[in-house]
Write a protein that holds these residues in place. Structure first.
Motif, PDB file in Angstrom:
ATOM      1  N   ALA A  25       0.832  -1.204   0.000  1.00  0.00           N
ATOM      2  CA  ALA A  25       0.000   0.000   0.000  1.00  0.00           C
ATOM      3  C   ALA A  25       0.870   1.260   0.000  1.00  0.00           C
ATOM      4  O   ALA A  25       0.607   2.211  -0.758  1.00  0.00           O
ATOM      5  CB  ALA A  25      -0.925  -0.005   1.212  1.00  0.00           C
ATOM      6  N   SER A  58       2.670   1.631  -3.452  1.00  0.00           N
ATOM      7  CA  SER A  58       1.759   1.913  -4.560  1.00  0.00           C
ATOM      8  C   SER A  58       1.222   3.344  -4.482  1.00  0.00           C
ATOM      9  O   SER A  58       1.082   4.023  -5.502  1.00  0.00           O
ATOM     10  CB  SER A  58       0.600   0.907  -4.577  1.00  0.00           C
ATOM     11  N   ILE A  59       0.941   3.831  -3.252  1.00  0.00           N
ATOM     12  CA  ILE A  59       0.482   5.221  -3.085  1.00  0.00           C
ATOM     13  C   ILE A  59       1.577   6.190  -3.541  1.00  0.00           C
ATOM     14  O   ILE A  59       1.307   7.192  -4.216  1.00  0.00           O
ATOM     15  CB  ILE A  59       0.093   5.495  -1.620  1.00  0.00           C
ATOM     16  N   LEU A  90      -2.713  -1.283  -4.921  1.00  0.00           N
ATOM     17  CA  LEU A  90      -3.331  -0.720  -3.714  1.00  0.00           C
ATOM     18  C   LEU A  90      -4.594  -1.499  -3.348  1.00  0.00           C
ATOM     19  O   LEU A  90      -4.842  -1.804  -2.179  1.00  0.00           O
ATOM     20  CB  LEU A  90      -3.663   0.751  -3.940  1.00  0.00           C
TER      21      LEU A  90
END
Length: 290
Positions: free
Chosen positions: A96, A99-100, A184
């Motif tokens: 997460a 990917s952010i 995500l």
């Protein structure tokens, strides 16, 4: 093949499968310019270590009872399950976070051939999930069930990666972040599965009653034993691959202590013979005055 052997064999399969797939995904993600595939490789790498933990837990939990552990070592298995969940949460958090960070970072489109890699991986991981889940039911192993869900979550993250890469390739420039959004989404699914794995293991540690069908079977078998008129309380707690039972059996109040003792032992032996997954069985004799 014993339940322990079944579980250990399935765990070795998971270790070999995850090691090979982590290598394939990592190389495909690097050379194919896909962070979703790289995220997938990260999860498969953590799966290797979690499967090793499962292997340790299964072997340790099946050690025989000793003076310090009269009920055996079965509680080691849900504890290992907690560690496996920790690996899942860690990998989901890393995926997460990365990917952010990549969503707003310009990068090239993924290579089209990565879809072929992902399609093959999806089919293999779904097969792996079904195989290991079947073995977990045969072995009555919560940690092996957690390991099976690793395969299913891996398949889902691969589906997400396949979807993201397909969108990025189909819509072209300006949609490169679809690959990162897919990663995500995959991390969210891993968090969800972590809870599904954690909850039953917590119930096992807390001796939560979840075994109504087994209680019915125990009562049915008990009534087949000569001298047992009925049964009263029946408490069950799971430890590893075994169920420990406390059962109150009602017998004629006018029989001798010796006869009650013999009925108790016969009942215990019958239950363990008819229901092999039972471990420690404690029989309490109650008198009937009817």
């Amino acid at each position: 093949m014993t339940k322990e052997q079944t579980a250990i064999k399935a765990t070795y399969f998971s270790i070999a499968s995850n090691a090979l797939l982590a290598l394939i995904k990592g190389l495909a993600g690097f050379f194919g310019n896909s962070y979703a595939l790289t995220a997938d490789a990260i999860e498969s790498t953590t799966d290797i270590f979690s499967s090793l933990l499962v292997l340790f837990g299964i072997k340790y939990s099946n050690k025989p009872a000793d003076d310090n552990h009269p009920y055996g070592h079965g509680r080691a298995e849900p504890l290992v399950t907690f560690l496996v969940v920790g690996f899942l949460i860690t990998s989901a958090t890393i995926i997460a976070y990365e990917s952010i960070g990549n969503i707003n970072t310009p990068h090239e489109l993924p290579a089209s051939w990565t879809l072929i890699i992902l399609g093959t991986i999806i089919l293999w991981k779904e097969y792996s999930f079904r195989l290991v889940m079947k073995r977990s039911k045969e072995a009555n192993s919560s940690s092996l069930k957690a390991d099976a869900w690793h395969h299913r979550s891996d398949a889902i993250t691969s589906v997400a990666a396949f979807t993201g890469i397909s969108i990025a390739l189909f819509l072209g420039k300006g949609y490169e972040s679809a690959d990162d959004l897919a990663a995500l989404f995959a991390s969210g699914f891993i968090f969800y599965n972590s809870y599904k794995i954690f909850r039953p293991a917590l119930g096992e540690i807390m001796d939560e009653h979840l075994y109504d069908d087994l209680v019915v079977e125990i009562r049915k078998v008990s009534l087949q034993v000569q001298g047992v008129e009925s049964t009263e309380k029946c408490f069950i707690r799971k430890a590893g691959m075994k169920y420990h039972v406390d059962l109150h059996a009602i017998v004629n109040a006018n029989i001798t202590v010796r006869e009650g003792h013999d009925i108790s032992h016969l009942l215990k032996d019958t239950l363990r013979a008819e229901i092999p997954e039972l471990g420690h069985v404690l029989i309490h004799i109650e008198p009937s005055y009817s």
